[in-house]
Scaffold this motif. Structure first.
Motif, PDB file in Angstrom:
ATOM      1  N   ILE A  95       0.829  -1.211   0.000  1.00 34.04           N
ATOM      2  CA  ILE A  95       0.000   0.000   0.000  1.00 34.04           C
ATOM      3  C   ILE A  95       0.862   1.260   0.000  1.00 34.04           C
ATOM      4  O   ILE A  95       0.447   2.322  -0.465  1.00 34.04           O
ATOM      5  N   GLY A  96       2.099   1.159   0.507  1.00 37.31           N
ATOM      6  CA  GLY A  96       2.960   2.329   0.636  1.00 37.31           C
ATOM      7  C   GLY A  96       3.693   2.741  -0.615  1.00 37.31           C
ATOM      8  O   GLY A  96       4.366   3.774  -0.621  1.00 37.31           O
ATOM      9  N   PHE A  97       3.584   1.957  -1.694  1.00 41.48           N
ATOM     10  CA  PHE A  97       4.293   2.319  -2.923  1.00 41.48           C
ATOM     11  C   PHE A  97       3.571   3.456  -3.642  1.00 41.48           C
ATOM     12  O   PHE A  97       2.350   3.420  -3.851  1.00 41.48           O
ATOM     13  N   ILE A  98       4.316   4.468  -4.039  1.00 42.77           N
ATOM     14  CA  ILE A  98       3.753   5.601  -4.796  1.00 42.77           C
ATOM     15  C   ILE A  98       4.722   5.976  -5.912  1.00 42.77           C
ATOM     16  O   ILE A  98       5.923   5.709  -5.833  1.00 42.77           O
ATOM     17  N   MET A  99       4.173   6.601  -6.940  1.00 39.04           N
ATOM     18  CA  MET A  99       4.978   7.091  -8.054  1.00 39.04           C
ATOM     19  C   MET A  99       4.614   8.559  -8.279  1.00 39.04           C
ATOM     20  O   MET A  99       3.442   8.895  -8.468  1.00 39.04           O
ATOM     21  N   VAL A 100       5.617   9.424  -8.262  1.00 38.90           N
ATOM     22  CA  VAL A 100       5.414  10.855  -8.464  1.00 38.90           C
ATOM     23  C   VAL A 100       5.944  11.224  -9.842  1.00 38.90           C
ATOM     24  O   VAL A 100       7.133  11.080 -10.124  1.00 38.90           O
ATOM     25  N   GLN A 101       5.063  11.678 -10.709  1.00 43.58           N
ATOM     26  CA  GLN A 101       5.440  12.066 -12.063  1.00 43.58           C
ATOM     27  C   GLN A 101       5.982  13.493 -12.083  1.00 43.58           C
ATOM     28  O   GLN A 101       5.774  14.257 -11.130  1.00 43.58           O
ATOM     29  N   PRO A 102       6.690  13.874 -13.153  1.00 53.06           N
ATOM     30  CA  PRO A 102       7.223  15.244 -13.233  1.00 53.06           C
ATOM     31  C   PRO A 102       6.125  16.300 -13.108  1.00 53.06           C
ATOM     32  O   PRO A 102       5.030  16.137 -13.638  1.00 53.06           O
ATOM     33  N   ASN A 103       6.428  17.376 -12.382  1.00 48.53           N
ATOM     34  CA  ASN A 103       5.492  18.479 -12.146  1.00 48.53           C
ATOM     35  C   ASN A 103       4.213  18.015 -11.460  1.00 48.53           C
ATOM     36  O   ASN A 103       3.124  18.514 -11.735  1.00 48.53           O
TER      37      ASN A 103
ATOM     38  N   PHE B 119      -3.339  10.357  10.170  1.00 45.25           N
ATOM     39  CA  PHE B 119      -4.419  10.514  11.138  1.00 45.25           C
ATOM     40  C   PHE B 119      -4.755  11.986  11.358  1.00 45.25           C
ATOM     41  O   PHE B 119      -4.901  12.455  12.489  1.00 45.25           O
ATOM     42  N   GLY B 120      -4.866  12.730  10.241  1.00 43.16           N
ATOM     43  CA  GLY B 120      -5.263  14.130  10.292  1.00 43.16           C
ATOM     44  C   GLY B 120      -4.137  15.119  10.474  1.00 43.16           C
ATOM     45  O   GLY B 120      -4.369  16.330  10.417  1.00 43.16           O
ATOM     46  N   LYS B 121      -2.919  14.660  10.702  1.00 42.75           N
ATOM     47  CA  LYS B 121      -1.778  15.557  10.898  1.00 42.75           C
ATOM     48  C   LYS B 121      -0.951  15.628   9.617  1.00 42.75           C
ATOM     49  O   LYS B 121      -0.622  14.601   9.028  1.00 42.75           O
ATOM     50  N   TYR B 122      -0.616  16.861   9.210  1.00 41.55           N
ATOM     51  CA  TYR B 122       0.197  17.049   8.010  1.00 41.55           C
ATOM     52  C   TYR B 122       1.616  16.552   8.254  1.00 41.55           C
ATOM     53  O   TYR B 122       2.273  16.943   9.226  1.00 41.55           O
ATOM     54  N   VAL B 123       2.093  15.665   7.365  1.00 44.14           N
ATOM     55  CA  VAL B 123       3.420  15.076   7.492  1.00 44.14           C
ATOM     56  C   VAL B 123       4.421  15.766   6.581  1.00 44.14           C
ATOM     57  O   VAL B 123       5.535  16.101   6.992  1.00 44.14           O
ATOM     58  N   GLY B 124       4.048  15.999   5.337  1.00 44.12           N
ATOM     59  CA  GLY B 124       4.964  16.625   4.391  1.00 44.12           C
ATOM     60  C   GLY B 124       4.497  16.453   2.969  1.00 44.12           C
ATOM     61  O   GLY B 124       3.432  15.881   2.690  1.00 44.12           O
ATOM     62  N   THR B 125       5.328  16.942   2.049  1.00 46.21           N
ATOM     63  CA  THR B 125       5.007  16.923   0.622  1.00 46.21           C
ATOM     64  C   THR B 125       6.209  16.414  -0.161  1.00 46.21           C
ATOM     65  O   THR B 125       7.354  16.755   0.153  1.00 46.21           O
ATOM     66  N   ILE B 126       5.921  15.610  -1.176  1.00 41.09           N
ATOM     67  CA  ILE B 126       6.952  15.167  -2.127  1.00 41.09           C
ATOM     68  C   ILE B 126       6.722  15.901  -3.446  1.00 41.09           C
ATOM     69  O   ILE B 126       5.633  15.835  -4.009  1.00 41.09           O
ATOM     70  N   LYS B 127       7.754  16.599  -3.926  1.00 44.80           N
ATOM     71  CA  LYS B 127       7.676  17.272  -5.219  1.00 44.80           C
ATOM     72  C   LYS B 127       8.630  16.673  -6.244  1.00 44.80           C
ATOM     73  O   LYS B 127       8.457  16.884  -7.451  1.00 44.80           O
TER      74      LYS B 127
ATOM     75  N   GLY C  57       9.702  10.399  -9.004  1.00 48.38           N
ATOM     76  CA  GLY C  57      10.400   9.136  -8.779  1.00 48.38           C
ATOM     77  C   GLY C  57       9.472   8.094  -8.192  1.00 48.38           C
ATOM     78  O   GLY C  57       8.253   8.290  -8.060  1.00 48.38           O
ATOM     79  N   PHE C  58      10.050   6.935  -7.828  1.00 47.36           N
ATOM     80  CA  PHE C  58       9.312   5.809  -7.247  1.00 47.36           C
ATOM     81  C   PHE C  58       9.703   5.693  -5.779  1.00 47.36           C
ATOM     82  O   PHE C  58      10.883   5.526  -5.458  1.00 47.36           O
ATOM     83  N   TYR C  59       8.714   5.808  -4.874  1.00 43.08           N
ATOM     84  CA  TYR C  59       8.994   5.868  -3.443  1.00 43.08           C
ATOM     85  C   TYR C  59       8.103   4.899  -2.666  1.00 43.08           C
ATOM     86  O   TYR C  59       7.112   4.365  -3.189  1.00 43.08           O
ATOM     87  N   TRP C  60       8.496   4.757  -1.405  1.00 46.47           N
ATOM     88  CA  TRP C  60       7.657   4.013  -0.454  1.00 46.47           C
ATOM     89  C   TRP C  60       7.476   4.858   0.788  1.00 46.47           C
ATOM     90  O   TRP C  60       8.443   5.408   1.330  1.00 46.47           O
ATOM     91  N   VAL C  61       6.232   4.974   1.236  1.00 49.00           N
ATOM     92  CA  VAL C  61       5.912   5.756   2.425  1.00 49.00           C
ATOM     93  C   VAL C  61       5.108   4.895   3.387  1.00 49.00           C
ATOM     94  O   VAL C  61       4.728   3.761   3.071  1.00 49.00           O
ATOM     95  N   ASN C  62       4.866   5.443   4.548  1.00 51.57           N
ATOM     96  CA  ASN C  62       4.066   4.749   5.557  1.00 51.57           C
ATOM     97  C   ASN C  62       2.721   4.348   4.946  1.00 51.57           C
ATOM     98  O   ASN C  62       1.998   5.200   4.433  1.00 51.57           O
TER      99      ASN C  62
END
Length: 285
Positions: A49-57, A65-73, A76-81
């Motif tokens: 479930i934690g695999f994500i892919m961020v495309q250019p732009n 749980f409702g708390k802002y963690v951060g942003t990926i800009k 690439g191919f990443y894994w998050v919580n």
């Protein structure tokens, strides 16, 4: 947390290897027949479930749980919580062509106006959490800015009525565009939106006064043309009299000069070609 926070999550390819090993281990335990075979399989499914892919732009905004963690800009191919809530926000430039609005200019004349806006998301935190829907926010605030802009300047400069504005909606394209861009940028900054370009896409008088204003513009143009014609005709008559006097071609008294000036002005300023009349007698016969 009131500002954007950029994060760099785990490498997705490394976690893909871990996921594969857990899945293979679970399958191997099933074949062995042990009771713990379900554990690595369940962990592998949760990890997937934690695999994500961020495309250019593009970007991803994460909440835990409702708390802002951060942003990926960074793409690439990443894994998050796996328990992160993910929200996709595009960072690409977008066009917005507003509807044609009927507004009143500075002089109270109803005009139809629309704007073309080029914008993009600059701050993902503000776009995601400071406004309900940033795309609707762009549309509404752009329309409000256009209405305010139209009330700041007249459509055209009517010098005949004493209105001598240097900046008008019709002729001062660059100045009006700069004012519009500044006004929209101030309104959209609350949503983390960056204005790349703003300009008027359509401008015309409203239908109920369009014909009257067209006739007024035509009359103004005709008056200006007549003024130039009369100015040129007076210069030509003056030059003709000076040449006749200089070369002693004919001796004209004041009455004959007046008649000559009248005839020349009729010929030079008339809308149609003059029809010559030959006088075979004297000036008074």
């Amino acid at each position: 947390m009131k500002e954007e926070k950029l994060i760099m999550p785990a490498n997705g390819y490394l976690m893909l290897i871990v996921f594969t090993l857990m899945l293979i281990g679970g399958i191997a335990l099933i074949q062995v027949g042990t009771g713990f075979a379900a554990i690595p399989i369940v962990l592998a499914l949760i990890t997937s479930i934690g695999f994500i892919m961020v495309q250019p732009n593009n970007s991803r905004v994460f909440l835990l749980f409702g708390k802002y963690v951060g942003t990926i800009k960074k793409n690439g191919f990443y894994w998050v919580n796996p328990f992160y809530t993910k929200k996709k926000i595009s960072l690409r430039a977008r066009n917005f062509d507003s509807e044609r609005l009927k507004v009143n200019d500075k002089l109270g004349n109803p005009v139809m106006i629309s704007t073309i806006l080029v914008w993009r998301v600059k701050d993902t935190f503000k776009a995601a959490f400071d406004v309900d829907n940033y795309e609707d926010f762009v549309r509404v605030q752009t329309d409000a800015a256009v209405r305010k802009l139209a009330s700041m300047y007249p459509y055209d400069n009517f010098a005949d009525e004493g209105y001598t504005e240097d900046i008008t909606l019709r002729s001062s394209v660059n100045e009006v565009s700069e004012t519009l861009e500044k006004e929209i940028d101030e309104r959209l900054s609350i949503a983390g939106i960056e204005v790349l370009e703003a300009r008027i896409g359509y401008l015309a008088y409203a239908q109920e006064i369009a014909n009257a204003m067209l006739k007024r513009q035509q009359a103004t143009a005709i008056v200006a043309a007549r003024h130039k014609i009369v100015e040129g005709a007076v210069s030509m008559v003056e030059m003709a009299l000076e040449e006749l006097n200089k070369k002693d071609i004919v001796d004209l008294d004041e009455e004959r000069k007046a008649a000559m000036v009248s005839n020349l002005m009729v010929v030079l300023c008339g809308d149609k070609d003059a029809s010559p009349v030959l006088n075979t007698g004297t000036l008074h016969q």
